[in-house]
Design a protein around this motif. Structure first.
Motif, PDB file in Angstrom:
ATOM      1  N   LEU A 126      19.890   6.829  16.759  1.00  0.00           N
ATOM      2  CA  LEU A 126      20.909   7.465  15.628  1.00  0.00           C
ATOM      3  C   LEU A 126      20.991   8.762  15.440  1.00  0.00           C
ATOM      4  O   LEU A 126      21.953   9.287  14.957  1.00  0.00           O
ATOM      5  CB  LEU A 126      20.673   6.602  14.314  1.00  0.00           C
ATOM      6  CG  LEU A 126      21.167   5.183  14.500  1.00  0.00           C
ATOM      7  CD1 LEU A 126      20.545   4.432  13.273  1.00  0.00           C
ATOM      8  CD2 LEU A 126      22.563   5.036  14.641  1.00  0.00           C
ATOM      9  N   HIS A 127      19.843   9.620  15.522  1.00  0.00           N
ATOM     10  CA  HIS A 127      19.946  10.967  15.213  1.00  0.00           C
ATOM     11  C   HIS A 127      20.730  11.652  16.240  1.00  0.00           C
ATOM     12  O   HIS A 127      20.707  12.935  16.214  1.00  0.00           O
ATOM     13  CB  HIS A 127      18.394  11.500  15.367  1.00  0.00           C
ATOM     14  CG  HIS A 127      17.502  11.293  16.338  1.00  0.00           C
ATOM     15  ND1 HIS A 127      16.888  10.259  16.626  1.00  0.00           N
ATOM     16  CD2 HIS A 127      17.494  12.083  17.475  1.00  0.00           C
ATOM     17  CE1 HIS A 127      16.069  10.196  17.897  1.00  0.00           C
ATOM     18  NE2 HIS A 127      16.679  11.468  18.395  1.00  0.00           N
ATOM     19  N   TRP A 128      21.054  11.059  17.345  1.00  0.00           N
ATOM     20  CA  TRP A 128      21.780  11.958  18.360  1.00  0.00           C
ATOM     21  C   TRP A 128      23.379  11.851  17.937  1.00  0.00           C
ATOM     22  O   TRP A 128      24.003  12.902  18.560  1.00  0.00           O
ATOM     23  CB  TRP A 128      21.727  11.045  19.661  1.00  0.00           C
ATOM     24  CG  TRP A 128      20.465  11.148  20.257  1.00  0.00           C
ATOM     25  CD1 TRP A 128      19.536  10.604  20.624  1.00  0.00           C
ATOM     26  CD2 TRP A 128      20.134  12.356  21.139  1.00  0.00           C
ATOM     27  NE1 TRP A 128      18.406  10.940  21.309  1.00  0.00           N
ATOM     28  CE2 TRP A 128      18.432  12.364  21.575  1.00  0.00           C
ATOM     29  CE3 TRP A 128      20.621  13.737  21.423  1.00  0.00           C
ATOM     30  CZ2 TRP A 128      17.942  13.062  22.340  1.00  0.00           C
ATOM     31  CZ3 TRP A 128      19.846  14.666  22.202  1.00  0.00           C
ATOM     32  CH2 TRP A 128      18.531  14.308  22.605  1.00  0.00           C
ATOM     33  N   LEU A 129      23.929  11.320  16.989  1.00  0.00           N
ATOM     34  CA  LEU A 129      25.135  11.090  16.633  1.00  0.00           C
ATOM     35  C   LEU A 129      25.175  12.426  15.612  1.00  0.00           C
ATOM     36  O   LEU A 129      24.335  12.531  14.589  1.00  0.00           O
ATOM     37  CB  LEU A 129      25.357   9.840  15.868  1.00  0.00           C
ATOM     38  CG  LEU A 129      25.238   8.594  16.597  1.00  0.00           C
ATOM     39  CD1 LEU A 129      25.337   7.360  15.741  1.00  0.00           C
ATOM     40  CD2 LEU A 129      26.165   8.579  17.812  1.00  0.00           C
ATOM     41  N   ASP A 130      26.467  12.980  15.447  1.00  0.00           N
ATOM     42  CA  ASP A 130      26.744  13.986  14.456  1.00  0.00           C
ATOM     43  C   ASP A 130      26.906  13.257  13.277  1.00  0.00           C
ATOM     44  O   ASP A 130      26.222  13.911  12.236  1.00  0.00           O
ATOM     45  CB  ASP A 130      28.134  14.549  14.816  1.00  0.00           C
ATOM     46  CG  ASP A 130      28.013  15.526  15.966  1.00  0.00           C
ATOM     47  OD1 ASP A 130      26.907  15.872  16.497  1.00  0.00           O
ATOM     48  OD2 ASP A 130      28.893  15.770  16.979  1.00  0.00           O
TER      49      ASP A 130
END
Length: 167
Positions: A126-130
């Protein structure tokens, strides 16, 4: 789904990383093991489980081990990661048809019916999403009433010691 702009570049980088992912996934393995330990305290008997952002499949294999009667679904943004997941299936899994179903999809638009998952697992994706909010909304849509979404993501203090040492 057709990624645009930075999404296309990110998908290409994840696709290229599939071949060497396991060698570098030390943090993901550690976090996945910690997540799995916490499942000991959760009393669920899911019929359908999904590993969202499955990479090479460690999470879905753990879910299959814990919930052998559940239908396993491996979802990833990069098709080469899904192929690596399939390649790591055991001979027993192939013979008994327990190889996870594979789905190339963006977590912000999962092509599943509403209420179709009992347990969704996502380890360090999830941290890869803006903006993770659209993903949370979509996962809420596909989770059944009473379903569980278990996730881990990097936060602002993750690896702060390493950043400080590098400075």
């Amino acid at each position: 789904l057709r990624p645009s702009g930075s999404d296309a570049g990110l998908r290409a980088r994840f696709a290229a990383a599939a071949a060497s992912y396991d060698e570098a996934a030390v943090l993901a393995r550690h976090t996945g093991a910690r997540m799995a330990e916490r499942l000991d305290y959760v009393k669920v008997a899911p019929g359908r489980v999904a590993d969202i952002g499955c990479a090479t499949g460690d999470g879905i294999r753990e879910l299959q081990r814990r919930y052998p009667a559940a239908l396993p679904l491996a979802i990833d943004y990069a098709p080469p990661m899904l192929l690596a997941t399939r390649a790591r299936a055991t001979l027993k899994d192939r013979i008994t048809r327990r190889v996870p179903r594979l789905l190339a999809a963006d977590v912000r638009a999962v092509p599943l019916a509403a209420g179709s998952l009992d347990l969704a697992w996502s380890n360090l994706m999830l941290h890869w999403l803006d903006d993770p909010l659209p993903a949370f909304r979509e996962l809420h849509r596909v989770l059944a009433v009473g379903g569980l979404f278990m996730f881990a993501m990097l936060g602002p203090d993750t690896l702060k010691e390493l950043r400080a040492a590098a400075a």
